[in-house]
Design a protein around this motif. Structure first.
Motif, PDB file in Angstrom:
ATOM      1  N   CYS A 113       0.515  -0.953   0.132  1.00  0.00           N
ATOM      2  CA  CYS A 113       0.011  -0.075  -0.202  1.00  0.00           C
ATOM      3  C   CYS A 113       0.737   1.084  -0.096  1.00  0.00           C
ATOM      4  O   CYS A 113       0.312   2.282   0.072  1.00  0.00           O
ATOM      5  CB  CYS A 113      -0.873   0.108   1.373  1.00  0.00           C
ATOM      6  SG  CYS A 113       0.142  -0.256   2.880  1.00  0.00           S
ATOM      7  N   ASP A 114       2.674   0.603   0.160  1.00  0.00           N
ATOM      8  CA  ASP A 114       3.474   2.533   0.555  1.00  0.00           C
ATOM      9  C   ASP A 114       4.316   2.745  -0.573  1.00  0.00           C
ATOM     10  O   ASP A 114       4.910   2.587  -0.007  1.00  0.00           O
ATOM     11  CB  ASP A 114       3.396   2.675   2.015  1.00  0.00           C
ATOM     12  CG  ASP A 114       3.940   0.805   2.051  1.00  0.00           C
ATOM     13  OD1 ASP A 114       3.817   0.206   1.590  1.00  0.00           O
ATOM     14  OD2 ASP A 114       4.493   1.489   3.956  1.00  0.00           O
ATOM     15  N   ARG A 116       6.786   3.347  -3.541  1.00  0.00           N
ATOM     16  CA  ARG A 116       7.280   5.242  -3.608  1.00  0.00           C
ATOM     17  C   ARG A 116       8.180   4.802  -5.013  1.00  0.00           C
ATOM     18  O   ARG A 116       8.036   3.622  -5.458  1.00  0.00           O
ATOM     19  CB  ARG A 116       8.597   4.945  -2.467  1.00  0.00           C
ATOM     20  CG  ARG A 116       7.478   5.535  -1.022  1.00  0.00           C
ATOM     21  CD  ARG A 116       8.754   5.913  -0.136  1.00  0.00           C
ATOM     22  NE  ARG A 116       9.375   4.579  -0.042  1.00  0.00           N
ATOM     23  CZ  ARG A 116      10.733   4.082   1.355  1.00  0.00           C
ATOM     24  NH1 ARG A 116      11.268   5.237   1.344  1.00  0.00           N
ATOM     25  NH2 ARG A 116      11.052   3.720   1.283  1.00  0.00           N
ATOM     26  N   ARG A 127      -4.260  -1.902  -1.150  1.00  0.00           N
ATOM     27  CA  ARG A 127      -4.664  -1.161   0.177  1.00  0.00           C
ATOM     28  C   ARG A 127      -5.443  -1.761   0.945  1.00  0.00           C
ATOM     29  O   ARG A 127      -6.400  -1.669   0.700  1.00  0.00           O
ATOM     30  CB  ARG A 127      -5.270  -0.016  -0.295  1.00  0.00           C
ATOM     31  CG  ARG A 127      -4.104   1.271  -1.433  1.00  0.00           C
ATOM     32  CD  ARG A 127      -4.628   2.897  -1.528  1.00  0.00           C
ATOM     33  NE  ARG A 127      -3.070   3.329  -2.025  1.00  0.00           N
ATOM     34  CZ  ARG A 127      -3.050   3.580  -3.391  1.00  0.00           C
ATOM     35  NH1 ARG A 127      -3.705   2.662  -4.128  1.00  0.00           N
ATOM     36  NH2 ARG A 127      -1.937   3.831  -3.680  1.00  0.00           N
ATOM     37  N   ARG A 131      -3.587  -1.959   5.757  1.00  0.00           N
ATOM     38  CA  ARG A 131      -3.323  -0.922   5.410  1.00  0.00           C
ATOM     39  C   ARG A 131      -2.099  -0.186   6.162  1.00  0.00           C
ATOM     40  O   ARG A 131      -1.548   0.078   6.154  1.00  0.00           O
ATOM     41  CB  ARG A 131      -3.472  -0.112   4.464  1.00  0.00           C
ATOM     42  CG  ARG A 131      -4.742   0.580   4.527  1.00  0.00           C
ATOM     43  CD  ARG A 131      -5.285   0.915   3.336  1.00  0.00           C
ATOM     44  NE  ARG A 131      -7.221   2.038   3.684  1.00  0.00           N
ATOM     45  CZ  ARG A 131      -7.660   1.530   3.300  1.00  0.00           C
ATOM     46  NH1 ARG A 131      -7.889  -0.247   3.876  1.00  0.00           N
ATOM     47  NH2 ARG A 131      -9.189   1.824   4.035  1.00  0.00           N
ATOM     48  N   ASN A 132      -3.664   0.353   7.396  1.00  0.00           N
ATOM     49  CA  ASN A 132      -2.332   0.884   8.523  1.00  0.00           C
ATOM     50  C   ASN A 132      -2.213   0.271  10.048  1.00  0.00           C
ATOM     51  O   ASN A 132      -2.003   0.779  10.611  1.00  0.00           O
ATOM     52  CB  ASN A 132      -3.857   1.787   8.975  1.00  0.00           C
ATOM     53  CG  ASN A 132      -4.568   2.710   8.393  1.00  0.00           C
ATOM     54  OD1 ASN A 132      -3.259   3.818   7.021  1.00  0.00           O
ATOM     55  ND2 ASN A 132      -5.501   3.386   7.955  1.00  0.00           N
ATOM     56  N   ARG A 138       0.806  -6.039   6.074  1.00  0.00           N
ATOM     57  CA  ARG A 138       0.153  -5.202   4.964  1.00  0.00           C
ATOM     58  C   ARG A 138       1.210  -6.203   3.896  1.00  0.00           C
ATOM     59  O   ARG A 138       0.149  -6.584   2.755  1.00  0.00           O
ATOM     60  CB  ARG A 138       0.999  -4.556   4.720  1.00  0.00           C
ATOM     61  CG  ARG A 138       0.535  -3.016   6.173  1.00  0.00           C
ATOM     62  CD  ARG A 138       1.337  -1.830   5.795  1.00  0.00           C
ATOM     63  NE  ARG A 138       1.620  -0.894   7.134  1.00  0.00           N
ATOM     64  CZ  ARG A 138       1.545   0.445   6.849  1.00  0.00           C
ATOM     65  NH1 ARG A 138       2.464   0.731   6.425  1.00  0.00           N
ATOM     66  NH2 ARG A 138       1.359   0.866   8.058  1.00  0.00           N
TER      67      ARG A 138
END
Length: 343
Positions: A113-114, A116, A127, A131-132, A138
């Protein structure tokens, strides 16, 4: 079905991703699973019964020069193409891992989900429900997205019979008698502000001796060697030093036999949590929700600073981040864990 997992480094991150291999094979036992990894973490994957092939990505050879890149790109690309991959899972989420996923030729590509460095343009970010949440979950959300069930979160780390035989000898030679109770302490971390002060470690080390638990320091490299030398000089009783004296698999065996693990947000500490060893993690720039000891985040001790969770390698305020975690606080946490284990 041929599945490619791209998780290159660091050691702690590769440990976090290990349950992905188990989840894939539990759901798709006939799938062929190939993992791309950088040299430092390769040993963690060796003999994993859920991984069929390992491709080592030697980043230094690619970065050395244009000639080095050209000499190594062709063989890597051919190796990837030969895998006939149906799915690529980019768990690194960076430019280099995105390139590997792309050149694998896999028609379906997924990532975390993260992501870059434009890696989300190559692989589809997942996601999911976590996701948090913790990074382990994750990663597992990514395999859930391809249809995997996750009935059990398992960290496959296979220690060879030879290493199992060697570790008691290594411990005895270093100063841990056979059958003695010992704690493992991870002295270093890649980020300077993830390291607990050496004078605190020295006090904790002496306190452990008082509890008839032998402190055993682990780590690797010149920095960790210098840190444990400082601890040795400050402690009343010299602790046992295994920094740089074990392989990763031997370290896993050392940790498995320990009473407790203590250290910052670093590979050996995450390894201990994956092995279900009671783990106290000292945290400041990173948070326990995402990076704490998996399955036992209640054992994380976070600094009481308003600027915690900054995710910076060095403190922009010039603070010794983890110095805010007092020795007495760690002692209290250890006592509670030991009492619970003995009960």
């Amino acid at each position: 079905m041929n599945i490619l997992v791209v998780k290159l480094s660091a050691i702690g991150d590769v440990i976090h991703a290990l349950p992905v291999s188990y989840a894939i094979k539990e759901t798709f036992p006939d799938a062929r699973l190939t993992w791309v990894v950088e040299p430092p973490a390769k040993e963690l994957l060796v003999d994993n019964p859920y991984i069929d092939d390992i491709i080592v990505f030697e980043k230094k050879k690619f970065k050395a020069s244009l000639g080095g890149f050209l000499a190594n790109f062709g063989p890597l690309r051919r190796r990837l193409k030969a895998g006939n991959f149906d799915i690529a899972l980019d768990l690194q989420g960076l430019g280099k891992s995105a390139a590997i996923a792309y050149f694998s030729g896999a028609p379906k590509r997924f990532g975390t989900c993260d992501m870059r460095e434009f890696s989300d343009k190559i692989s589809k970010p997942v996601r999911g429900a976590n996701r948090n949440g913790h990074i382990v979950e994750r990663y597992l959300d990514v395999v859930r997205a391809i249809g995997c069930r996750v009935d059990e979160v398992k960290f496959p780390v296979v220690v060879s019979p030879r290493d199992k035989e060697l570790v008691p000898k290594i411990l005895t030679k270093a100063g841990v008698p056979e059958g003695a109770s010992y704690a493992v302490l991870a002295v270093g971390a890649n980020w300077p502000n993830k390291r607990w002060p050496t004078d605190y470690y020295a006090k904790l080390s002496d306190w452990l001796y008082g509890k008839k638990i032998i402190p055993v320091f682990v780590g690797g490299g010149v920095v960790d060697e210098s840190l444990v030398a400082e601890i040795d000089a400050k402690a009343e009783i010299p602790p046992v030093n295994l920094v740089g004296r074990t392989s990763l698999k031997q370290l896993a065996e050392v940790i498995s036999g320990s009473r407790i693990m203590v250290g910052g947000d670093t590979g050996p500490v995450h390894l201990a949590a994956g092995l279900k060893v009671p783990t106290v993690m000292l945290m400041g720039p990173t948070d326990a929700v995402r990076n704490g000891p998996y399955g036992q985040t209640e054992n994380a001790i976070e600094v009481d600073r308003s600027c915690r969770y900054c995710w910076k390698r060095a403190c922009p305020k010039g603070l010794d981040c983890l110095a805010a975690i007092r020795v007495e606080e760690v002692q209290k946490k250890i006592e509670g864990i030991i009492k619970k284990g003995d009960g």
